[in-house]
Design an enzyme around this catalytic site. Structure first.
Site, mmCIF file in Angstrom:
data_model
loop_
_atom_site.group_PDB
_atom_site.id
_atom_site.type_symbol
_atom_site.label_atom_id
_atom_site.label_comp_id
_atom_site.label_asym_id
_atom_site.label_seq_id
_atom_site.Cartn_x
_atom_site.Cartn_y
_atom_site.Cartn_z
ATOM 1 N N CYS A 73 83.016 -49.454 68.233
ATOM 2 C CA CYS A 73 82.388 -50.631 68.838
ATOM 3 C C CYS A 73 82.671 -51.837 67.942
ATOM 4 O O CYS A 73 82.421 -51.776 66.738
ATOM 5 C CB CYS A 73 80.876 -50.414 68.974
ATOM 6 S SG CYS A 73 80.008 -51.904 69.489
ATOM 7 N N CYS A 79 75.574 -55.613 64.499
ATOM 8 C CA CYS A 79 74.509 -55.384 65.472
ATOM 9 C C CYS A 79 73.464 -54.430 64.889
ATOM 10 O O CYS A 79 73.805 -53.447 64.234
ATOM 11 C CB CYS A 79 75.140 -54.777 66.727
ATOM 12 S SG CYS A 79 73.965 -54.175 67.922
ATOM 13 N N CYS A 82 72.915 -49.767 66.326
ATOM 14 C CA CYS A 82 73.396 -48.456 65.853
ATOM 15 C C CYS A 82 73.547 -48.449 64.332
ATOM 16 O O CYS A 82 73.899 -49.467 63.745
ATOM 17 C CB CYS A 82 74.778 -48.151 66.443
ATOM 18 S SG CYS A 82 74.784 -47.931 68.225
ATOM 19 N N CYS A 160 77.701 -52.768 75.775
ATOM 20 C CA CYS A 160 77.138 -51.958 74.700
ATOM 21 C C CYS A 160 77.487 -50.510 74.990
ATOM 22 O O CYS A 160 77.276 -50.028 76.102
ATOM 23 C CB CYS A 160 75.622 -52.151 74.631
ATOM 24 S SG CYS A 160 74.797 -50.870 73.657
ATOM 25 N N GLN A 284 61.322 -42.469 79.384
ATOM 26 C CA GLN A 284 62.235 -42.067 78.312
ATOM 27 C C GLN A 284 63.609 -42.686 78.553
ATOM 28 O O GLN A 284 64.131 -42.607 79.659
ATOM 29 C CB GLN A 284 62.353 -40.540 78.299
ATOM 30 C CG GLN A 284 61.071 -39.831 77.892
ATOM 31 C CD GLN A 284 60.867 -39.819 76.387
ATOM 32 O OE1 GLN A 284 61.709 -40.271 75.624
ATOM 33 N NE2 GLN A 284 59.724 -39.309 75.964
ATOM 34 N N TYR A 313 48.012 -38.672 74.386
ATOM 35 C CA TYR A 313 49.044 -39.721 74.318
ATOM 36 C C TYR A 313 50.054 -39.467 75.445
ATOM 37 O O TYR A 313 51.267 -39.365 75.208
ATOM 38 C CB TYR A 313 49.769 -39.698 72.963
ATOM 39 C CG TYR A 313 48.879 -39.779 71.750
ATOM 40 C CD1 TYR A 313 48.525 -41.017 71.201
ATOM 41 C CD2 TYR A 313 48.383 -38.626 71.134
ATOM 42 C CE1 TYR A 313 47.718 -41.092 70.078
ATOM 43 C CE2 TYR A 313 47.574 -38.687 70.015
ATOM 44 C CZ TYR A 313 47.247 -39.924 69.487
ATOM 45 O OH TYR A 313 46.454 -39.991 68.364
ATOM 46 N N GLU A 334 45.455 -41.353 77.715
ATOM 47 C CA GLU A 334 46.384 -42.439 77.384
ATOM 48 C C GLU A 334 45.581 -43.736 77.281
ATOM 49 O O GLU A 334 44.676 -43.972 78.067
ATOM 50 C CB GLU A 334 47.461 -42.525 78.491
ATOM 51 C CG GLU A 334 48.227 -43.806 78.577
ATOM 52 C CD GLU A 334 49.049 -44.126 77.328
ATOM 53 O OE1 GLU A 334 49.692 -43.235 76.761
ATOM 54 O OE2 GLU A 334 49.023 -45.305 76.922
ATOM 55 N N ASP A 382 51.705 -36.277 71.782
ATOM 56 C CA ASP A 382 52.947 -37.058 71.657
ATOM 57 C C ASP A 382 52.601 -38.457 71.153
ATOM 58 O O ASP A 382 52.755 -39.435 71.870
ATOM 59 C CB ASP A 382 53.655 -37.110 73.028
ATOM 60 C CG ASP A 382 55.019 -37.765 72.958
ATOM 61 O OD1 ASP A 382 55.475 -38.083 71.851
ATOM 62 O OD2 ASP A 382 55.622 -37.953 74.029
ATOM 63 N N CYS A 409 58.025 -38.625 67.039
ATOM 64 C CA CYS A 409 59.217 -39.463 66.864
ATOM 65 C C CYS A 409 59.385 -39.860 65.398
ATOM 66 O O CYS A 409 60.239 -40.683 65.084
ATOM 67 C CB CYS A 409 59.155 -40.681 67.775
ATOM 68 S SG CYS A 409 57.643 -41.608 67.632
HETATM 69 N N1 SAH Z 1 54.075 -38.454 76.374
HETATM 70 C C1 SAH Z 1 54.625 -39.610 77.010
HETATM 71 C C2 SAH Z 1 54.476 -40.910 76.214
HETATM 72 C C3 SAH Z 1 54.638 -40.840 74.724
HETATM 73 S S1 SAH Z 1 54.711 -42.405 73.916
HETATM 74 C C4 SAH Z 1 56.047 -39.363 77.423
HETATM 75 O O1 SAH Z 1 56.745 -38.514 76.869
HETATM 76 O O2 SAH Z 1 56.528 -40.055 78.323
HETATM 77 C C5 SAH Z 1 53.125 -42.473 73.128
HETATM 78 C C6 SAH Z 1 52.029 -42.952 74.039
HETATM 79 O O3 SAH Z 1 50.803 -42.997 73.285
HETATM 80 C C7 SAH Z 1 52.221 -44.340 74.606
HETATM 81 O O4 SAH Z 1 52.130 -44.280 76.000
HETATM 82 C C8 SAH Z 1 51.063 -45.163 74.003
HETATM 83 O O5 SAH Z 1 50.572 -46.152 74.874
HETATM 84 C C9 SAH Z 1 50.025 -44.104 73.754
HETATM 85 N N2 SAH Z 1 49.021 -44.397 72.718
HETATM 86 C C10 SAH Z 1 49.166 -45.116 71.583
HETATM 87 N N3 SAH Z 1 48.033 -45.093 70.856
HETATM 88 C C11 SAH Z 1 47.147 -44.336 71.554
HETATM 89 C C12 SAH Z 1 45.799 -43.939 71.313
HETATM 90 N N4 SAH Z 1 45.163 -44.317 70.200
HETATM 91 N N5 SAH Z 1 45.194 -43.160 72.225
HETATM 92 C C13 SAH Z 1 45.851 -42.770 73.344
HETATM 93 N N6 SAH Z 1 47.118 -43.117 73.626
HETATM 94 C C14 SAH Z 1 47.770 -43.898 72.744
#
Ligand code: SAH
Length: 453
Positions: A73, A79, A82, A160, A284, A313, A334, A382, A409
């Site tokens: 690239c 940039c 990456c 990109c 995603q 989450y 959430e 998550d 992550c």
């Molecule tokens: N599991 C989902 C999203 C994961 S991203 C998927 O795979 O699509 C993490 C998520 O946690 C986000 O949507 C964010 O808004 C939420 N989040 C962040 N802090 C939080 C909290 N204190 N309590 C509940 N959710 C929360």
């Protein structure tokens, strides 16, 4: 003692979480060198010296690492998108695998197998979303692309390598439209000017394209012409929106959307389910890898149909909903109200009747559920990068689910939280890294934890 502007020879022996190579001087001082590769022997100019480490830049490659490749690239190195286009994808996966292994063992002190990373089949054009800042170049013409590393300087690009080809078409048409009209461009310094960002999403299975312009104001001049140009050039165009953001902020989207073409949403499929995606929905960015990640999470959850599943989450509900037919009851938690609405909508659209979603802080909601006597059999977590923390781990422990599936992550906060789980009576059975973001420094992992009786 090392000082600024010294030129030294350095062997690169490891890489940081941000993708910088690291080598040690004879005195044992770590030197961070961007754009280097593990195995490089380099001549390095020292740029900055701190107490126990230093930063340098490559003056000359004395002997390149075997995994080095020619970056494909023209914007790589400037940039900020990456960090790994100069090494083979195999080597990138090795570095990511190592990072997860090191975090689990060294930060977490956890003795659990880290399975081979689930590599991405697509290393090019795997993203389905782009949010490109628009600015004004030195010649007065609009520029759009990505910010340079740790900066708000826009690197102007026509395409990109991580994005679908049709995004480049949208960029080209947008430039043509700007050249034909007198829409001015937003200036971050003054807060004046109109067009701020170009935001695109593509439903990969449905091939539905969403184009959204973020403007400082109510709209663009000659929106009819813009829609006509986009429709003529993009056979898969599904909807065009204007998002208003008048705040002087780094947050990209404002709260208000206006649809100027189509229905304001696109749809896509994930794990056999249909999802509606608005500009605000979390979705995603690497769909194929998300399916692999969720499949691994599903395998770890080992549902039989009798379980209560708690998905903390949960975003728009994707992970839990992909498993809803395999359990008795699903509770999603959430904090973002719009995401909860999307999750409820997604359940309805897919005829899922055993799910309910709570709009709440995950640690608080879990504490409340525990107090009410909830006993989930499996908990999925998550959390964002900062992890879930000790209090939530203890609350989960108090509900004694058989299994916990932790999607993360950030390997460092995952490792820390696995340690909290160990203290709460949960053994880490195994961890699988998943590469959702080839060529960037990010690496996702999914861990299975099991209660110790
Ligand atoms: N599991 C989902 C999203 C994961 S991203 C998927 O795979 O699509 C993490 C998520 O946690 C986000 O949507 C964010 O808004 C939420 N989040 C962040 N802090 C939080 C909290 N204190 N309590 C509940 N959710 C929360």
């Amino acid at each position: 003692m090392l000082k600024k502007n010294d030129v030294i020879h350095l062997n690169i022996t490891s890489a940081t979480a941000e993708g910088s190579g690291v080598g040690k001087t004879e005195d044992g001082m770590a030197v961070f060198v961007p754009l280097s590769a593990v195995g490089d022997r380099l001549e390095v100019r020292i740029l900055k010296v701190k107490k126990s480490y230093a930063f340098g830049k490559i003056e000359r490659i004395l002997s390149p690492a075997a995994a080095r490749i020619t970056p494909d690239c023209p914007h790589f190195a400037q940039c900020g998108g990456c960090v790994w286009r100069h090494i083979s994808y195999e080597e990138e996966c090795r570095v990511k695998q190592q990072r997860v292994q090191d975090a689990v063992a060294r930060i977490g002190g956890i003795d659990a197998p880290v399975k081979p990373i689930i590599a991405s089949e697509r290393v090019l054009r795997y993203r389905n979303k782009a949010q490109l800042p628009v600015g004004t170049g030195k010649n007065g013409k609009p520029v759009m692309g990505f910010f340079a590393f740790h900066s708000h300087r826009i690197i102007d690009c026509a395409d990109c390598a991580l994005q679908p080809a049709c995004f480049a078409d949208v960029m080209r048409i947008t430039r043509e439209f700007l050249a034909q009209t007198d829409n001015d461009i937003y200036d971050e310094q003054t807060g004046k000017g109109r067009l701020r960002h170009l935001y695109m999403r593509l439903g990969e299975v449905t091939n539905e394209l969403m184009v959204c312009y973020v403007v400082n104001g109510n709209g663009l001049k000659q929106e009819d012409l813009l829609v006509r140009m986009l429709r003529e050039g993009l056979p898969n165009l599904k909807t065009v929106l204007i998002n208003s953001n008048r705040e002087k902020t780094n947050v990209i989207l404002g709260r208000k959307n206006r649809t100027v073409y189509g229905g304001g949403v696109i749809t896509d499929k994930l794990c056999g389910l249909t999802f509606t995606i608005s500009p605000f929905s979390f979705w995603q960015v690497n769909r194929a890898q998300a399916e692999r990640l969720y499949a691994k999470a599903r395998e770890y959850a080992a549902l039989t149909g009798a379980e209560t599943l708690l998905d903390l989450y949960c975003g728009t509900g994707t992970i839990g909903l992909s498993m809803a037919k395999d359990c008795k009851r699903l509770i999603g938690v959430e904090i973002i109200a719009d995401a909860v609405r999307d999750a409820e909508h997604n359940a309805t659209v897919n005829s899922i009747c055993n799910a309910r979603f709570l709009c709440a802080d995950a640690p608080q909601a879990a504490a409340q559920l525990a107090q009410e006597g909830a006993r989930p059999d499996v908990v999925i977590l998550d959390p964002p990068r900062k992890g879930c923390g000790e209090t939530l781990v203890q609350t989960i422990g108090s509900m004694s689910p058989d299994r916990v599936v932790y999607v993360s992550c950030d390997p460092a906060t995952l490792a820390r939280d696995l340690q909290y789980f160990a203290a709460a009576g949960y053994r880490t059975v195994e961890v699988t890294p998943v590469d959702m973001f080839p060529r960037t420094a990010h690496v996702e992992s999914v861990a299975l934890l099991s209660i110790v009786y």
